[in-house]
Write a protein that holds these residues in place. Structure first.
Motif, PDB file in Angstrom:
ATOM      1  N   LEU A 317       7.903   3.501  -9.095  1.00 24.86           N
ATOM      2  CA  LEU A 317       8.010   4.871  -9.579  1.00 24.86           C
ATOM      3  C   LEU A 317       6.879   5.216 -10.537  1.00 24.86           C
ATOM      4  O   LEU A 317       6.328   6.318 -10.511  1.00 24.86           O
ATOM      5  CB  LEU A 317       9.354   5.080 -10.292  1.00 24.86           C
ATOM      6  N   VAL A 318       6.534   4.268 -11.404  1.00 24.89           N
ATOM      7  CA  VAL A 318       5.506   4.520 -12.409  1.00 24.89           C
ATOM      8  C   VAL A 318       4.134   4.694 -11.772  1.00 24.89           C
ATOM      9  O   VAL A 318       3.338   5.549 -12.188  1.00 24.89           O
ATOM     10  CB  VAL A 318       5.484   3.381 -13.449  1.00 24.89           C
ATOM     11  N   TYR A 319       3.854   3.905 -10.728  1.00 26.64           N
ATOM     12  CA  TYR A 319       2.480   3.850 -10.215  1.00 26.64           C
ATOM     13  C   TYR A 319       2.250   4.580  -8.894  1.00 26.64           C
ATOM     14  O   TYR A 319       1.106   4.710  -8.471  1.00 26.64           O
ATOM     15  CB  TYR A 319       2.048   2.390 -10.073  1.00 26.64           C
ATOM     16  N   THR A 320       3.305   5.061  -8.235  1.00 27.08           N
ATOM     17  CA  THR A 320       3.083   5.676  -6.922  1.00 27.08           C
ATOM     18  C   THR A 320       2.215   6.927  -7.000  1.00 27.08           C
ATOM     19  O   THR A 320       1.387   7.181  -6.121  1.00 27.08           O
ATOM     20  CB  THR A 320       4.418   6.015  -6.233  1.00 27.08           C
ATOM     21  N   ASP A 321       2.368   7.731  -8.048  1.00 26.35           N
ATOM     22  CA  ASP A 321       1.556   8.930  -8.164  1.00 26.35           C
ATOM     23  C   ASP A 321       0.206   8.653  -8.821  1.00 26.35           C
ATOM     24  O   ASP A 321      -0.617   9.564  -8.962  1.00 26.35           O
ATOM     25  CB  ASP A 321       2.317  10.008  -8.960  1.00 26.35           C
ATOM     26  N   ARG A 322      -0.043   7.404  -9.238  1.00 23.87           N
ATOM     27  CA  ARG A 322      -1.363   7.014  -9.747  1.00 23.87           C
ATOM     28  C   ARG A 322      -2.150   6.276  -8.670  1.00 23.87           C
ATOM     29  O   ARG A 322      -3.299   6.598  -8.390  1.00 23.87           O
ATOM     30  CB  ARG A 322      -1.209   6.095 -10.974  1.00 23.87           C
ATOM     31  N   TRP A 323      -1.538   5.261  -8.095  1.00 20.10           N
ATOM     32  CA  TRP A 323      -2.232   4.418  -7.119  1.00 20.10           C
ATOM     33  C   TRP A 323      -2.143   4.964  -5.703  1.00 20.10           C
ATOM     34  O   TRP A 323      -2.992   4.660  -4.867  1.00 20.10           O
ATOM     35  CB  TRP A 323      -1.646   3.004  -7.143  1.00 20.10           C
ATOM     36  N   GLY A 324      -1.087   5.706  -5.401  1.00 13.09           N
ATOM     37  CA  GLY A 324      -0.872   6.177  -4.043  1.00 13.09           C
ATOM     38  C   GLY A 324       0.154   5.338  -3.310  1.00 13.09           C
ATOM     39  O   GLY A 324       0.514   4.234  -3.729  1.00 13.09           O
ATOM     40  N   ARG A 325       0.634   5.866  -2.188  1.00 19.46           N
ATOM     41  CA  ARG A 325       1.668   5.182  -1.403  1.00 19.46           C
ATOM     42  C   ARG A 325       1.079   4.001  -0.617  1.00 19.46           C
ATOM     43  O   ARG A 325       1.644   2.907  -0.572  1.00 19.46           O
ATOM     44  CB  ARG A 325       2.302   6.148  -0.413  1.00 19.46           C
ATOM     45  N   LYS A 326      -0.074   4.225   0.012  1.00 23.27           N
ATOM     46  CA  LYS A 326      -0.618   3.230   0.933  1.00 23.27           C
ATOM     47  C   LYS A 326      -0.999   1.908   0.250  1.00 23.27           C
ATOM     48  O   LYS A 326      -0.685   0.835   0.790  1.00 23.27           O
ATOM     49  CB  LYS A 326      -1.811   3.821   1.687  1.00 23.27           C
ATOM     50  N   PRO A 327      -1.675   1.914  -0.911  1.00 22.26           N
ATOM     51  CA  PRO A 327      -1.988   0.638  -1.549  1.00 22.26           C
ATOM     52  C   PRO A 327      -0.752  -0.200  -1.871  1.00 22.26           C
ATOM     53  O   PRO A 327      -0.761  -1.423  -1.699  1.00 22.26           O
ATOM     54  CB  PRO A 327      -2.723   1.065  -2.831  1.00 22.26           C
ATOM     55  N   LEU A 328       0.310   0.462  -2.323  1.00 15.94           N
ATOM     56  CA  LEU A 328       1.547  -0.271  -2.605  1.00 15.94           C
ATOM     57  C   LEU A 328       2.138  -0.860  -1.326  1.00 15.94           C
ATOM     58  O   LEU A 328       2.606  -2.010  -1.313  1.00 15.94           O
ATOM     59  CB  LEU A 328       2.561   0.654  -3.274  1.00 15.94           C
ATOM     60  N   MET A 329       2.122  -0.091  -0.244  1.00 15.25           N
ATOM     61  CA  MET A 329       2.667  -0.576   1.025  1.00 15.25           C
ATOM     62  C   MET A 329       1.862  -1.761   1.562  1.00 15.25           C
ATOM     63  O   MET A 329       2.423  -2.728   2.104  1.00 15.25           O
ATOM     64  CB  MET A 329       2.691   0.554   2.049  1.00 15.25           C
ATOM     65  N   LEU A 330       0.540  -1.715   1.415  1.00 16.36           N
ATOM     66  CA  LEU A 330      -0.302  -2.825   1.863  1.00 16.36           C
ATOM     67  C   LEU A 330      -0.019  -4.094   1.062  1.00 16.36           C
ATOM     68  O   LEU A 330       0.135  -5.189   1.633  1.00 16.36           O
ATOM     69  CB  LEU A 330      -1.780  -2.439   1.721  1.00 16.36           C
ATOM     70  N   ALA A 331       0.056  -3.956  -0.264  1.00 12.74           N
ATOM     71  CA  ALA A 331       0.325  -5.116  -1.103  1.00 12.74           C
ATOM     72  C   ALA A 331       1.689  -5.722  -0.786  1.00 12.74           C
ATOM     73  O   ALA A 331       1.846  -6.948  -0.726  1.00 12.74           O
ATOM     74  CB  ALA A 331       0.253  -4.718  -2.579  1.00 12.74           C
ATOM     75  N   GLY A 332       2.672  -4.869  -0.551  1.00 12.04           N
ATOM     76  CA  GLY A 332       4.014  -5.364  -0.247  1.00 12.04           C
ATOM     77  C   GLY A 332       4.088  -6.098   1.081  1.00 12.04           C
ATOM     78  O   GLY A 332       4.710  -7.155   1.180  1.00 12.04           O
ATOM     79  N   ALA A 333       3.460  -5.548   2.101  1.00 14.69           N
ATOM     80  CA  ALA A 333       3.501  -6.195   3.422  1.00 14.69           C
ATOM     81  C   ALA A 333       2.815  -7.559   3.385  1.00 14.69           C
ATOM     82  O   ALA A 333       3.321  -8.543   3.945  1.00 14.69           O
ATOM     83  CB  ALA A 333       2.840  -5.295   4.461  1.00 14.69           C
ATOM     84  N   ALA A 334       1.654  -7.638   2.716  1.00 17.74           N
ATOM     85  CA  ALA A 334       0.947  -8.920   2.627  1.00 17.74           C
ATOM     86  C   ALA A 334       1.744  -9.939   1.822  1.00 17.74           C
ATOM     87  O   ALA A 334       1.865 -11.110   2.211  1.00 17.74           O
ATOM     88  CB  ALA A 334      -0.433  -8.700   1.990  1.00 17.74           C
ATOM     89  N   GLY A 335       2.317  -9.500   0.684  1.00 14.62           N
ATOM     90  CA  GLY A 335       3.058 -10.426  -0.172  1.00 14.62           C
ATOM     91  C   GLY A 335       4.336 -10.928   0.462  1.00 14.62           C
ATOM     92  O   GLY A 335       4.681 -12.116   0.341  1.00 14.62           O
ATOM     93  N   THR A 336       5.066 -10.063   1.149  1.00 17.60           N
ATOM     94  CA  THR A 336       6.307 -10.510   1.790  1.00 17.60           C
ATOM     95  C   THR A 336       6.022 -11.449   2.957  1.00 17.60           C
ATOM     96  O   THR A 336       6.781 -12.391   3.202  1.00 17.60           O
ATOM     97  CB  THR A 336       7.125  -9.302   2.274  1.00 17.60           C
ATOM     98  N   PHE A 337       4.945 -11.199   3.683  1.00 21.96           N
ATOM     99  CA  PHE A 337       4.536 -12.108   4.764  1.00 21.96           C
ATOM    100  C   PHE A 337       4.313 -13.530   4.223  1.00 21.96           C
ATOM    101  O   PHE A 337       4.803 -14.513   4.790  1.00 21.96           O
ATOM    102  CB  PHE A 337       3.265 -11.569   5.419  1.00 21.96           C
TER     103      PHE A 337
END
Length: 479
Positions: A317-337
């Protein structure tokens, strides 16, 4: 264009309106997903004692868990159309009734079929909420804070899950699954009370020709200039959709420029479930029992997951409007893998259950890391993206389609997990989820657009422009 009387507010009344709007949106966002989160969280502890009281097989265990999800699929399938016809608020009121009636029934259930029926009723309410609430929050929030506001729905879900984990641990010494399930009546009552303090969205009001009311709502949390500009965007978009003819929503969904939106929305919705998060939410104690944890230790581990859930969603919530949606989604997919890959490899190479030995500790650590990374990204961002992705004219049916398939994927995972765990074990099962996380990474890189800071009408224009179709220019200011 429909005639509308411009609303003029003094600076003091405007600031008061902004405070009122922000407070009500926060309260509503915090309450909307509590019941769904609680029901999905508490079942992991309740299953341990349900399994004993009702002598459940692995398939029966899956069906009891999936009752909520089957109801949610149906609720999601009809929710969008109902919300477009009757309004977001009225349909949410129906969900509050369903969610308040079901907990006493679950607590009373004398056998597994009755329990399934009342979890099904709770699921109807959860499915309606899952379709309507992200749309509601995305439509009522200004673009500059829309990610944080819409993400409050995900935050309320994980808070509800934490409450479910906590109540499960409190009643575990009594082995009382009835109290665990019945306790969800309290978040249902809170949700009902929260509905008394909200209003309809400006986009739905414009859709129904209630332009003055729409402008009044916009002014609660926007400056006069922002409200005028957004009203004009909504108005022009609606008029363009009317000018294109009286097509059904299904006909619009088949248009070439809409297909990429549907592919992205459906892909995000289904992948977030097939990545395996709800196997952890529903079955974490069962997984830990399989690697040697006793009942109490397995249930207590849910608190770790619950705390990480909340912390991760808060970061999103804190960073989605700063970093954007896509960077968070990329980091999450790589980390969960990676985290699920390590979990799978450990259980395949060191398969002997040992509780707090190396297999047990690595399993618990990888589960905790996976939960944190997933909720920081896909868990928080899926509802944000779905809530803002679909254009106004098809938002109801498109959101219903994506959410229905999300719940369908959830149901497939929830129903099949117990027998698959029994058949192939922890290692191979989570190796499969790790592969899905890698697919999610590729999908995010290749298909997901960035929507940070764009109005809902600008997001629509992006897809139309990509398809080579005319777009409505964003007005600088309403004259």
């Amino acid at each position: 264009m429909a005639q509308r009387t411009t609303t003029n507010l003094s600076p003091a009344s405007h600031r008061s309106g902004r405070r009122r709007s922000a407070l009500i949106i926060y309260i509503f966002g915090a309450l909307g997903g509590l019941n769904w989160g609680y029901d999905t969280g508490v079942i992991s502890a309740a299953l341990i004692y349900l399994r004993q009281d009702f002598n459940l097989t692995s398939w029966a265990e899956g069906w009891v868990t999936t009752g909520l999800i089957i109801g949610a699929v149906i609720g999601a399938a009809v929710g969008g159309r109902l919300a477009d016809k009757y309004g977001r608020w009225k349909v949410l009121l129906v969900t509050a009734v369903l969610l308040t009636l079901s907990p006493p029934g679950m607590a009373w259930a004398p056998e597994e079929f009755s329990l399934f029926i009342f979890r099904f009723i709770a699921g109807l309410g959860a499915g309606l909420t899952a379709v309507i609430l992200p749309v509601y929050l995305s439509e009522i929030a200004p673009a500059r804070i829309r990610g944080r506001v819409t993400g409050l729905y995900a935050l309320s879900i994980v808070i509800g899950q934490f409450l479910g984990f906590l109540i499960g641990m409190v009643f575990a010494p009594l082995e009382s699954w009835r109290w665990m399930l019945g306790f969800s009546v309290f978040p249902s009552i809170l949700f009902t009370v929260g509905l008394l303090f909200i209003w309809e969205t400006p986009r739905w009001l414009v859709l129904k020709g209630r332009d003055d009311e729409a402008m009044d709502v916009l002014l609660y949390d926007r400056t006069q200039e922002e409200a005028e500009r957004e009203y004009t965007e909504i108005r022009l978009t609606h008029e363009a959709e009317q000018a294109s003819g009286s097509r059904t929503a299904l006909e619009v969904l088949r248009e070439p420029w809409v297909r990429p939106i549907l592919i992205v929305g459906i892909g995000i919705a289904m992948l977030c479930q097939f990545m395996g998060i709800n196997t952890i939410i529903y079955y974490a104690p069962t997984v830990l029992q399989n690697v040697g944890f006793d009942d109490q230790a397995a249930i207590a581990s849910n608190l770790i997951i619950g705390v990480l859930n909340i912390l991760a969603i808060w970061i999103a919530l804190v960073y989605t409007d700063r970093w954007g949606r896509k960077p968070l989604m990329l980091a999450g997919a790589a980390g969960t893998f990676l985290s699920l890959g390590v979990l799978a490899l450990t259980n395949l190479t060191q398969p002997v259950p040992d509780g707090f030995g190396i297999v047990g500790i690595i399993t618990l650590s990888c589960i905790a890391l996976y939960v944190f990374l997933f909720q920081m990204s896909w868990g928080g961002m899926t509802w944000v993206i779905l809530g803002e992705l679909f254009p106004l004219g098809i938002r109801g049916p498109a959101m219903a389609l994506a959410t229905t398939l999300l719940w369908f994927a959830n149901g497939v995972v929830a129903l099949s997990f117990p027998p698959l765990l029994e058949a192939v074990g922890v290692g191979w099962l989570f190796a499969g989820f790790s592969v899905v996380c890698f697919i999610a990474l590729i999908f995010t890189i290749s298909a997901l657009p960035e929507t940070k800071g764009k109005s809902l009408e600008q997001i629509k224009a992006t897809f139309r422009n990509t398809a080579g179709m005319p777009v409505i220019p964003t007005p600088k200011r309403m004259r």
